[in-house]
Design a protein around this motif. Structure first.
Motif, PDB file in Angstrom:
ATOM      1  N   ILE B 152       0.760  -1.129   0.127  1.00 14.44           N
ATOM      2  CA  ILE B 152      -0.021   0.158   0.136  1.00 14.44           C
ATOM      3  C   ILE B 152       0.938   1.198  -0.302  1.00 14.44           C
ATOM      4  O   ILE B 152       0.072   2.621  -0.753  1.00 14.44           O
ATOM      5  CB  ILE B 152      -1.087   0.054   1.395  1.00 14.44           C
ATOM      6  N   GLU B 153       2.197   1.249   0.505  1.00  9.64           N
ATOM      7  CA  GLU B 153       2.597   2.781   0.774  1.00  9.64           C
ATOM      8  C   GLU B 153       3.669   2.445  -0.279  1.00  9.64           C
ATOM      9  O   GLU B 153       3.581   3.710  -1.005  1.00  9.64           O
ATOM     10  CB  GLU B 153       3.922   2.561   1.463  1.00  9.64           C
ATOM     11  N   LEU B 154       3.336   1.570  -1.139  1.00 11.99           N
ATOM     12  CA  LEU B 154       4.401   2.075  -2.586  1.00 11.99           C
ATOM     13  C   LEU B 154       3.205   1.841  -3.286  1.00 11.99           C
ATOM     14  O   LEU B 154       3.181   3.229  -4.739  1.00 11.99           O
ATOM     15  CB  LEU B 154       5.088   0.560  -3.430  1.00 11.99           C
ATOM     16  N   GLU B 155       1.948   2.052  -3.440  1.00 17.04           N
ATOM     17  CA  GLU B 155       0.852   2.262  -4.285  1.00 17.04           C
ATOM     18  C   GLU B 155       0.512   3.518  -4.100  1.00 17.04           C
ATOM     19  O   GLU B 155       0.208   4.534  -5.260  1.00 17.04           O
ATOM     20  CB  GLU B 155      -0.051   1.569  -3.734  1.00 17.04           C
ATOM     21  N   LEU B 156       1.009   4.567  -3.227  1.00 16.65           N
ATOM     22  CA  LEU B 156       0.653   5.718  -2.739  1.00 16.65           C
ATOM     23  C   LEU B 156       1.269   6.598  -2.960  1.00 16.65           C
ATOM     24  O   LEU B 156       1.590   7.793  -3.067  1.00 16.65           O
ATOM     25  CB  LEU B 156       0.463   6.148  -0.865  1.00 16.65           C
ATOM     26  N   ASP B 157       2.986   6.029  -2.905  1.00 14.69           N
ATOM     27  CA  ASP B 157       3.550   6.719  -3.582  1.00 14.69           C
ATOM     28  C   ASP B 157       3.834   6.671  -5.225  1.00 14.69           C
ATOM     29  O   ASP B 157       4.880   7.922  -6.037  1.00 14.69           O
ATOM     30  CB  ASP B 157       5.704   5.986  -3.447  1.00 14.69           C
ATOM     31  N   GLY B 158       2.880   5.744  -5.733  1.00 17.85           N
ATOM     32  CA  GLY B 158       2.876   6.116  -7.549  1.00 17.85           C
ATOM     33  C   GLY B 158       3.760   4.993  -7.817  1.00 17.85           C
ATOM     34  O   GLY B 158       3.596   4.800  -9.455  1.00 17.85           O
TER      35      GLY B 158
END
Lengths: 210, 197
Positions: B152-158
């Motif tokens: 999820i954190e990498l998702e939020l980083d785009g």
């Protein structure tokens, strides 16, 4: 495809700015999984970053009929009520006298000449739109067969005054302050004159509750 | 101010359409009703939200768009119920003279159930209206397992899925699996968060 693959492909398409349709993805989902997929996509959209849309997608978004219609409605709301009334009356093919007749019948008013005169003053912008009654605006919307929201006066954007200075449109704020100040200094129509307001006065000058 | 909001609307459209698509399924809206809900949501954006939305966080903005979309779906459910009730023929006479309920009557029962679902969700949606996404994520993310949190954190980083698989050394299916499980966890944690507020 299972739930994880469907949701995975939707989120990939979202992040890549491909403007995915939830309905299309649900149509590809097994019926027994659709509730779960809908719920997960709903959850994803609450945290999903804004994608970088390319110019072709942005053009499609700007041209979407629902966007065009909503922007037109917003622009219309910024017009004075006087102008909107005149424009809707002309679109409906009514002369002022004919509109006055419809309103007079609706409100059981016998003096149609005065109703006509009030409408002419309204369209000329001589009346304070914040003093128009909701009953009048509702009746006009009925006659024009449009949503009453199309005749609602634009709300005063008081909260804009508290925004950061770089965001604020100072000329608008100044104009609104002056309008509010003038309204506060102006006695209500009929106040102190000893004249009783009749039904017609209340409709055109009695305020939203009039 | 109007100009800024007008420029934002096309960018907000996919998210509003997405929320409406997901909730149209939940409220059993037809394709036409879904389009009507979209139109209604955008009109509310243009005529009301512009004057009433006062905060500046991205999380609140997203939550407000969701609330706008859900309210539009509920309005369409209510309108559909009202129309079907008004025009319905509730009973039909069989050849033997007995009376049966018509398909329209059955449809009204279904509409009633949808309307009840819409009403019971009102309170929940009111609570969700201005829940701040960033603050919520700051509280919820540390509670996820390491694998789900990392995705999820990498998702939020785009990052896209290919980049995430490469960064974490896991397969595409594993990314999808962790993403889904993380979203389920976040949904559950969101409810806890809203009850605490």
């Amino acid at each position: 495809m299972n739930v994880e693959q469907i949701v995975g492909e939707f989120t990939d398409a979202w992040k890549e700015g491909r403007y995915p349709s939830v309905a299309d993805y649900l149509a590809r989902t097994r019926p027994e999984d659709r509730d779960e997929v809908a719920q997960l996509i709903d959850e994803w959209l609450l945290i999903a970053p804004d994608p970088d849309y390319d110019e072709a997608v942005l053009a499609k978004l700007r041209a979407h009929p629902a966007v065009v219609a909503a922007l037109a409605a917003g622009a219309e709301q910024d017009e004075p009520v006087a102008k909107r009334v005149r424009s809707l009356r002309e679109q409906a093919g009514f002369a002022v006298a004919a509109l006055a007749e419809r309103l007079s019948t609706h409100f059981a008013i016998t003096d149609r000449a005065r109703t006509t005169a009030y409408l002419e003053r309204l369209e000329a912008g001589e009346l304070d739109e914040r003093r128009l009654s909701q009953r009048l605006l509702g009746a006009l919307a009925d006659v024009f067969a449009v949503d009453p929201g199309r005749l609602a006066p634009a709300p005063a954007s008081a909260h804009a005054w508290f925004r950061a200075a770089e965001d604020a449109d100072l000329s608008t704020i100044e104009a609104e302050m002056q309008a509010l100040s003038a309204a506060a200094m102006t006695p209500a129509p009929g106040a102190g004159s000893g004249d009783e307001m009749d039904e017609l006065d209340r409709l055109f000058t009695g305020g939203p509750e009039g | 101010m109007r100009r800024t909001w007008d420029e934002l609307m096309p960018h907000a459209l996919p998210r509003i359409q997405g929320f409406i698509g997901a909730n149209a399924w939940r409220f059993h809206l037809s394709d036409d009703e879904r389009n009507e809900a979209l139109s209604l949501a955008l009109h509310k954006y243009s005529l009301k939200m512009i004057w009433s939305f006062e905060t500046s966080s991205a999380g609140e903005w997203t939550a407000a768009l969701r609330a706008l979309s859900v309210f539009a779906c509920k309005d369409i459910v209510r309108k559909g119920k009202k129309n079907s009730d008004r025009h319905a023929t509730l009973t039909a006479e069989r050849e033997d003279g007995s009376v049966e309920l018509t398909a329209e009557a059955t449809a009204i029962v279904i509409r009633d159930q949808q309307a009840q679902a819409a009403e019971s969700d009102d309170e929940e949606d009111d609570r969700r209206l201005y829940a701040d996404g960033r603050e919520l994520l700051g509280w919820a993310l540390p509670q996820l397992t390491d694998a789900r949190r990392a995705v999820i954190e990498l998702e939020l980083d785009g990052l896209d899925t290919a980049a995430i698989t490469e960064r974490l050394g896991i397969s595409r299916d594993a990314v999808y699996q962790n993403r889904c499980r993380a979203l389920k966890d976040l949904g559950r944690l969101r409810k806890q968060w809203e009850q605490r507020r």
